[in-house]
Structure formats: structure tokens, C-alpha cells
Design an enzyme around this catalytic site. Structure first.
Site, PDB file in Angstrom:
ATOM      1  N   SER A 145       2.125 -52.255 143.110  1.00  0.00           N
ATOM      2  CA  SER A 145       1.296 -52.755 144.206  1.00  0.00           C
ATOM      3  C   SER A 145       1.893 -54.067 144.682  1.00  0.00           C
ATOM      4  O   SER A 145       2.445 -54.828 143.869  1.00  0.00           O
ATOM      5  CB  SER A 145      -0.124 -53.004 143.691  1.00  0.00           C
ATOM      6  OG  SER A 145      -0.860 -53.733 144.659  1.00  0.00           O
ATOM      7  N   TYR A 168      -5.443 -57.087 137.025  1.00  0.00           N
ATOM      8  CA  TYR A 168      -4.710 -56.102 137.839  1.00  0.00           C
ATOM      9  C   TYR A 168      -3.359 -56.655 138.297  1.00  0.00           C
ATOM     10  O   TYR A 168      -2.323 -56.013 138.138  1.00  0.00           O
ATOM     11  CB  TYR A 168      -5.553 -55.672 139.042  1.00  0.00           C
ATOM     12  CG  TYR A 168      -4.888 -54.562 139.835  1.00  0.00           C
ATOM     13  CD1 TYR A 168      -4.703 -53.304 139.273  1.00  0.00           C
ATOM     14  CD2 TYR A 168      -4.433 -54.783 141.140  1.00  0.00           C
ATOM     15  CE1 TYR A 168      -4.078 -52.287 139.989  1.00  0.00           C
ATOM     16  CE2 TYR A 168      -3.817 -53.764 141.864  1.00  0.00           C
ATOM     17  CZ  TYR A 168      -3.644 -52.521 141.280  1.00  0.00           C
ATOM     18  OH  TYR A 168      -3.019 -51.508 141.981  1.00  0.00           O
TER      19      TYR A 168
HETATM   20  P1  NAP Z   1      -7.592 -43.318 141.951  1.00  0.00           P
HETATM   21  O1  NAP Z   1      -8.138 -42.686 143.158  1.00  0.00           O
HETATM   22  O2  NAP Z   1      -8.511 -44.149 141.102  1.00  0.00           O
HETATM   23  O3  NAP Z   1      -6.866 -42.224 141.044  1.00  0.00           O
HETATM   24  C1  NAP Z   1      -6.291 -42.640 139.820  1.00  0.00           C
HETATM   25  C2  NAP Z   1      -5.735 -41.451 139.082  1.00  0.00           C
HETATM   26  O4  NAP Z   1      -5.233 -41.928 137.813  1.00  0.00           O
HETATM   27  C3  NAP Z   1      -6.807 -40.394 138.746  1.00  0.00           C
HETATM   28  O5  NAP Z   1      -6.201 -39.136 138.740  1.00  0.00           O
HETATM   29  C4  NAP Z   1      -7.202 -40.788 137.318  1.00  0.00           C
HETATM   30  O6  NAP Z   1      -7.727 -39.703 136.572  1.00  0.00           O
HETATM   31  C5  NAP Z   1      -5.836 -41.172 136.782  1.00  0.00           C
HETATM   32  N1  NAP Z   1      -5.908 -41.920 135.522  1.00  0.00           N
HETATM   33  C6  NAP Z   1      -6.515 -43.101 135.280  1.00  0.00           C
HETATM   34  N2  NAP Z   1      -6.379 -43.423 133.983  1.00  0.00           N
HETATM   35  C7  NAP Z   1      -5.663 -42.423 133.405  1.00  0.00           C
HETATM   36  C8  NAP Z   1      -5.183 -42.173 132.100  1.00  0.00           C
HETATM   37  N3  NAP Z   1      -5.451 -42.998 131.078  1.00  0.00           N
HETATM   38  N4  NAP Z   1      -4.445 -41.058 131.870  1.00  0.00           N
HETATM   39  C9  NAP Z   1      -4.177 -40.208 132.881  1.00  0.00           C
HETATM   40  N5  NAP Z   1      -4.625 -40.361 134.133  1.00  0.00           N
HETATM   41  C10 NAP Z   1      -5.350 -41.480 134.386  1.00  0.00           C
HETATM   42  O7  NAP Z   1      -6.382 -44.334 142.323  1.00  0.00           O
HETATM   43  P2  NAP Z   1      -5.275 -44.289 143.490  1.00  0.00           P
HETATM   44  O8  NAP Z   1      -5.743 -45.119 144.624  1.00  0.00           O
HETATM   45  O9  NAP Z   1      -4.821 -42.912 143.726  1.00  0.00           O
HETATM   46  O10 NAP Z   1      -4.129 -45.136 142.774  1.00  0.00           O
HETATM   47  C11 NAP Z   1      -2.997 -44.538 142.198  1.00  0.00           C
HETATM   48  C12 NAP Z   1      -2.003 -45.648 141.857  1.00  0.00           C
HETATM   49  O11 NAP Z   1      -1.729 -46.410 143.035  1.00  0.00           O
HETATM   50  C13 NAP Z   1      -2.490 -46.650 140.819  1.00  0.00           C
HETATM   51  O12 NAP Z   1      -1.427 -46.969 139.945  1.00  0.00           O
HETATM   52  C14 NAP Z   1      -2.892 -47.852 141.652  1.00  0.00           C
HETATM   53  O13 NAP Z   1      -2.779 -49.062 140.917  1.00  0.00           O
HETATM   54  C15 NAP Z   1      -1.872 -47.789 142.767  1.00  0.00           C
HETATM   55  N6  NAP Z   1      -2.285 -48.470 143.988  1.00  0.00           N
HETATM   56  C16 NAP Z   1      -3.378 -48.079 144.683  1.00  0.00           C
HETATM   57  C17 NAP Z   1      -3.728 -48.750 145.833  1.00  0.00           C
HETATM   58  C18 NAP Z   1      -4.919 -48.341 146.672  1.00  0.00           C
HETATM   59  O14 NAP Z   1      -5.232 -49.052 147.660  1.00  0.00           O
HETATM   60  N7  NAP Z   1      -5.605 -47.252 146.361  1.00  0.00           N
HETATM   61  C19 NAP Z   1      -2.963 -49.846 146.279  1.00  0.00           C
HETATM   62  C20 NAP Z   1      -1.849 -50.217 145.562  1.00  0.00           C
HETATM   63  C21 NAP Z   1      -1.511 -49.524 144.407  1.00  0.00           C
HETATM   64  P3  NAP Z   1      -9.331 -39.383 136.513  1.00  0.00           P
HETATM   65  O15 NAP Z   1      -9.652 -38.610 137.750  1.00  0.00           O
HETATM   66  O16 NAP Z   1      -9.446 -38.601 135.252  1.00  0.00           O
HETATM   67  O17 NAP Z   1     -10.032 -40.702 136.464  1.00  0.00           O
END
Ligand code: NAP
Length: 245
Positions: A145, A168
Site C-alpha cells: 500500500s 497497518y
Molecule cells: P478484503 O476485502 O478485506 O479481502 C481480504 C482477503 O484476505 C479476504 O479474502 C480474506 O479472507 C483474506 N485473508 C485475511 N486474512 C487471511 C488469512 N490469515 N489467511 C488467508 N486469507 C486471509 O481486502 P482487500 O481490499 O481486497 O485487500 C487486499 C490487499 O490489498 C490487502 O493486502 C490490503 O492491505 C491491500 N490494500 C487494500 C487497499 C484497499 O483500499 N482496499 C488499499 C491498499 C492496499 P476472508 O474472506 O476469509 O476474511
């Protein structure tokens, strides 16, 4: 073991949001996608959805915070595919309120976030490296990020300057450092390791406050997952180009 010449990609946390969309876009390129998910129901539902779109997808039970689960996942990939071409370390958590001042942060929350975002990525990567070495020009993408950029955190003109989340931001800064360290080790073997920022994305992660679609966010991750031999390694990028560490 797989009999065709398809590339194989593992995406962690692929059952929804950005990870799911990365899997879909890699699958559209004819890559066999392994849907890493900690919950069987959610993982299999994602596979069903992708299969209905003619994408070759397989559910892989994987909790990135559980060493036994990681070991089993690596053994299953070895047995069924004999290699891994692409690893996308996508699974990540925020630890809840990213507006909590550092002095009021619960250390247990910091530990939880590091278990997933730092130790989880590190453990999965170490477990998968032997399989990545068996592929031709493997790629690793760590989903980071811009909030993990130390330079951006210190820039008063940055739109996220006001965010000061100890758990974070420091976890993603550590992830960026880890990206460089693996990249340096693996460069001589043709394996590229890069960090991607997907942007501020409309997902459960931020209560759907994000402004970008998961589809758009996935493109930089897919691009870095499929880099040619002349592509960068040890870089940190978003869709507009290189980001400062
Ligand atoms: P999300 O909607 O919360 O989805 C997160 C995913 O990770 C879900 O499939 C969740 O599974 C899985 N997960 C969490 N803990 C886990 C574990 N211990 N083992 C296996 N799977 C696990 O998040 P997202 O927005 O798609 O974010 C994905 C990545 O992008 C993250 O690394 C986040 O830091 C990064 N990111 C996001 C944003 C944003 O604005 N959304 C911005 C910058 C970076 P469950 O469904 O089982 O919970």
C-alpha cells in the site's frame, strides 16, 4: 501432476475483493489459478464463480497465519502441479481503525496485523520458493500500500498524510523491505519480486469507502505477475508508475 503447459498462480486471500479479481484476470489469460482461502465455503464459492466464467480455478486451503496450513498448501501444489509460476501475496488486514493514534494502539492488534501482513507473507513466500524455482521465470507480487511508503508518510502534500496507523502502515513498510530482500536473493535466478499498491479500493477492507473498483485495482498486480524478462524487480508501483519507498 499437471499435464499441460499452463502457468500456475497462487493468490492468497483470493475468495473476494482484490484477490478474487486478480485471480479472475490471471485466469482470463489462460493461467490456472489457485484460490488460496482460509474458509472452505468461501473459497469453493469463488472457484465456482470463476469456473462458470470458463476460468481454470482450484480451491487451495490456506490460512497465511498457520504454518501447518502453509506446509500442506505447498505439498499440494508440489503434488498436483510440480511447480508454481506466480505467487501473489494478497491476503492482508488493517487491524480495524486506522485512525487510532499510535500511543493508543493495542499491541495485540499490532501483533495480529504483523501475523498476516508480515509473517504470513514471509512464511508463504519461504514455503513457495522451492516451487517457484521449478518454474520458468517465476514472479512474486506482494500487495502492499502507498500507506507503507515512508517517504509518502512524511510528505505533508500527500493525500493520506493525516493517516498515522502504527499497525497497518508499519506492517506494509516492513512488507516493502521484505520485497527488496527476496528480490535481491532471487534476481540471479530470473525470479522477479515486486510490491504493488492497488489504490484506494471499494472493498470490505475499508467498509467500501474506496473509490476504485477491484477490477481496476487488480491490473497493476496482474501486470507485475506477468512481467517479461526485461521487467523490473525490487520495485514498488501503482497503476501510474513507480512509488517512493
Ligand atoms: P478484503 O476485502 O478485506 O479481502 C481480504 C482477503 O484476505 C479476504 O479474502 C480474506 O479472507 C483474506 N485473508 C485475511 N486474512 C487471511 C488469512 N490469515 N489467511 C488467508 N486469507 C486471509 O481486502 P482487500 O481490499 O481486497 O485487500 C487486499 C490487499 O490489498 C490487502 O493486502 C490490503 O492491505 C491491500 N490494500 C487494500 C487497499 C484497499 O483500499 N482496499 C488499499 C491498499 C492496499 P476472508 O474472506 O476469509 O476474511
Amino acid at each position: 501432476m499437471t499435464k499441460d503447459n499452463r502457468k500456475v498462480a497462487l493468490i492468497t486471500g483470493a475468495n473476494k475483493s482484490i484477490g478474487f479479481e486478480v485471480a479472475r484476470q490471471l485466469g482470463e489469460q489462460g493461467i490456472h489459478v489457485l484460490i488460496g482461502a482460509r474458509d472452505e465455503g468461501r473459497g469453493k464459492a469463488a472457484v465456482e464463480q470463476l469456473t462458470s466464467q470458463n476460468i481454470l480455478a482450484t480451491y487451495l486451503s490456506l490460512d497465511v497465519t498457520d504454518g501447518t496450513s502453509i506446509k500442506k498448501a505447498a505439498a499440494q501444489i508440489s503434488k498436483e502441479f510440480g511447480k508454481l509460476d506466480i505467487l501473489v501475496n494478497n491476503a492482508g488486514i488493517s487491524g480495524g481503525n486506522i485512525r487510532t493514534p499510535p500511543s493508543q494502539t493495542d499491541i495485540d492488534v499490532v501483533r495480529q496485523v504483523y501475523e498476516t501482513n508480515v509473517f504470513g507473507v514471509t512464511s508463504v513466500t519461504i514455503a513457495m520458493i522451492p516451487l517457484l524455482r521449478l518454474a520458468d521465470q517465476a514472479r512474486i507480487v506482494n500487495v502492499s500500500s502507498s500507506l507503507g511508503s515512508l517517504n509518502m508518510a512524511l510528505d505533508p502534500n500527500d493525500m493520506f498524510y493525516g493517516i498515522n496507523s502504527l499497525q497497518y502502515q508499519s506492517s506494509k513498510a516492513a512488507l516493502n523491505a521484505i520485497t527488496i530482500e527476496f528480490a535481491k536473493e532471487l534476481e540471479g535466478e530470473g525470479i522477479k519480486v515486486n510490491a504493488a499498491c492497488p489504490g484506494f479500493v471499494d472493498t470490505d477492507f475499508n467498509g467500501h469507502r474506496g473509490t476504485k473498483s477491484a477490477k481496476q485495482a487488480a491490473t497493476i498486480i496482474v501486470k507485475l505477475s506477468t512481467l517479461g524478462a526485461d521487467g523490473p524487480t525490487a520495485s514498488f508501483r501503482d497503476e501510474d508508475g513507480e512509488l517512493p519507498w
